[in-house]
Design an enzyme around this catalytic site. Structure first.
Site, PDB file in Angstrom:
ATOM      1  N   ARG A 130       0.824  -1.234   0.000  1.00 57.54           N
ATOM      2  CA  ARG A 130       0.000   0.000   0.000  1.00 57.54           C
ATOM      3  C   ARG A 130       0.842   1.261   0.000  1.00 57.54           C
ATOM      4  NH1 ARG A 130      -2.445  -3.476   3.220  1.00 57.54           N
ATOM      5  NH2 ARG A 130      -4.293  -4.405   2.280  1.00 57.54           N
ATOM      6  N   LYS A 235       5.810  23.514 -12.956  1.00 56.71           N
ATOM      7  CA  LYS A 235       4.970  22.327 -12.767  1.00 56.71           C
ATOM      8  C   LYS A 235       4.609  22.186 -11.283  1.00 56.71           C
ATOM      9  CE  LYS A 235       3.539  17.864 -13.751  1.00 56.71           C
ATOM     10  NZ  LYS A 235       3.646  16.664 -14.562  1.00 56.71           N
ATOM     11  N   ARG A 249      -4.720  22.310 -13.077  1.00 55.71           N
ATOM     12  CA  ARG A 249      -3.698  21.452 -13.679  1.00 55.71           C
ATOM     13  C   ARG A 249      -3.972  21.226 -15.165  1.00 55.71           C
ATOM     14  NH1 ARG A 249      -0.919  16.528 -10.207  1.00 55.71           N
ATOM     15  NH2 ARG A 249       0.439  15.768 -11.848  1.00 55.71           N
ATOM     16  N   HIS A 256      -1.903  19.705 -26.017  1.00 57.68           N
ATOM     17  CA  HIS A 256      -2.024  18.256 -25.897  1.00 57.68           C
ATOM     18  C   HIS A 256      -3.277  17.682 -26.540  1.00 57.68           C
ATOM     19  CE1 HIS A 256       1.440  18.636 -23.357  1.00 57.68           C
ATOM     20  NE2 HIS A 256       1.462  17.356 -23.081  1.00 57.68           N
TER      21      HIS A 256
END
Ligand SMILES: NC(=O)c1ccc[n+]([C@@H]2O[C@H](COP(=O)([O-])OP(=O)(O)OC[C@H]3O[C@@H](n4cnc5c(N)ncnc54)[C@H](O)[C@@H]3O)[C@@H](O)[C@H]2O)c1
Ligand SMILES: [Zn+2]
Length: 377
Positions: A130, A235, A249, A256
């Site tokens: 996890r 970023k 974001r 793109h």
């Protein structure tokens, strides 16, 4: 970018995400310091390195030596290079290796490679036990300025790219700017498209600086470090504002939407088009499309095209070798990539260089007629 400092020798960008905060260290030769940087930040003394055959041959031994010198016990797995490695099969191999090495939660999985290795190794680090610690050592320009920052990890599925994955932030990013010297010129240029993108999104000064200094960025030295640091800072700012991509974001997707459609139209065949090249063409199209909608001046689109052409990137759909499908098929790819609400698309448009914004009401009919015009149909 808050603190754009041309000429700084080595740079540290901090990503302030509370208990998931981490540093990005950018400079030549930082891989040789990996052992010290990792042991001062992580409690564990074991590491599992994931790399690919190209990068492993060049840099694995140096990394292992550095880890050993600081008392970190490391094992490694070397996978085939290329996008196909982001698969369940290789994920399983990495998870098995990590478990076999008895990596515990405070130990680290280390990605040594480009975005393919970073995405795959990060996913394994996110799901084994996890979640174990994760260190990114990105070696391509694209991975240094984009994929190693932000915590998106994953693999591909037959239904599309990056559809299976988790958010798992790294604990440290070591961007060694000297290893970029062994990257092919084409891969370097492709990564540069993402660097230019940060200027085009919201930093016109950075774009001016790139126009004046791109030759030094390609050549190496302080300008390269600065360009990478500025990109990581940009970023990081976006990731901190919107860690799980619910809003802001999306601006990182400038260029793109068109780019992904072109990648899909070339069947992700890297001989014809690699991601950054699709983004370069896509950013020019986004500026031209914005001009066509009277949002921005056509001079800005021409300026973007001139700069990307100068560095050697493709900027037109016709720069792609071989036949492309008709505009309607490109349009279908765009519609699949985006949520289309009653004929309206969400798109990253711009009011000029450094003034990108999210538009959520772009009529798909406008996009189609623009594409027809660009494809000369
Ligand atoms: N997680 C994210 O936020 C995010 C963002 C953007 C892209 N990505 C993913 O990143 C991947 C693309 O990354 P990439 O462009 O780095 O591709 P890549 O990992 O395939 O690397 C490109 C090529 O360069 C080689 N290489 C890398 N570093 C080298 C070096 N220093 N010297 C010599 N050869 C070197 C690699 O072996 C490979 O052949 C895609 O899978 C994309 O989905 C992820
Ligand atoms: Zn991209």
């Amino acid at each position: 970018m808050k603190d754009f400092q041309p000429e700084a020798p080595e740079r540290l960008v901090h990503v302030p995400l509370g208990e998931r905060a981490y540093d990005i260290i950018i400079g030549p030769g930082v891989i040789a310091r990996a052992g010290g940087e990792i042991s001062s930040r992580l409690k564990g003394r074991k590491a599992a390195i994931v790399t690919d055959e190209h990068v492993g041959t060049l840099y694995l031994e140096g990394l292992m030596q550095s880890l050993e010198a600081d008392g970190i016990d490391a094992v490694s797995i070397t996978l085939p290079a290329g996008e196909k490695t982001k698969s369940f099969e290789h994920l399983m191999a990495v998870c098995n290796m990590v478990l076999e090495a008895r990596i515990e939660r405070n130990d680290a999985v280390i990605a040594l490679g480009g975005g393919v290795i970073g995405d795959l190794a990060g996913f394994a680090a996110g799901i084994v036990r996890r979640g174990v610690r994760f260190v990114q050592i990105p070696t391509s320009l694209l991975s240094q300025v984009d994929s190693s920052v932000g915590g998106k990890t994953g693999i591909n599925s037959k239904f599309g790219k990056n559809l299976i994955g988790v958010f798992h932030q790294p604990d440290l990013v070591l961007a060694d700017t000297a290893v970029l010297n062994s990257l092919s010129a084409r891969e370097f240029r492709a990564g540069y498209a993402e660097v230019a993108k940060y200027g085009l999104i919201d930093n016109p000064k950075f774009f001016d600086w790139l126009e004046a200094n791109w030759r030094d960025v390609f050549a190496g030295g302080p300008a390269r470090i600065e360009a990478i640091a500025a990109s990581c800072q940009a970023k990081a700012d976006v990731v901190v504002a919107d860690e799980r991509e619910n809003g802001a974001r999306a601006l990182l997707n400038l260029g793109h939407t068109f780019g992904h459609a072109l990648e899909s139209a070339t069947a992700y065949d890297s001989r014809r088009l690699v991601h950054g090249e699709g983004v370069a063409i896509g950013m020019v199209l986004a500026h031209q499309f914005s001009a066509r909608l009277n949002l921005a001046s056509p001079d800005d689109a021409a300026r973007v095209e001139r700069h990307l052409q100068e560095v050697g990137l493709p900027t037109k759909i016709s720069d792609i070798e071989g036949a492309l499908p008709p505009s309607e098929v490109l349009m279908d790819a765009i519609a699949q990539d985006k949520k289309v609400k009653s004929g309206k698309l969400t798109f990253i448009l711009t009011r000029g260089i450094g003034q990108a914004f999210v538009a959520d009401d772009v009529p798909s009919s406008e996009v189609l007629s623009f594409l027809r015009e660009k494809q000369g149909a």
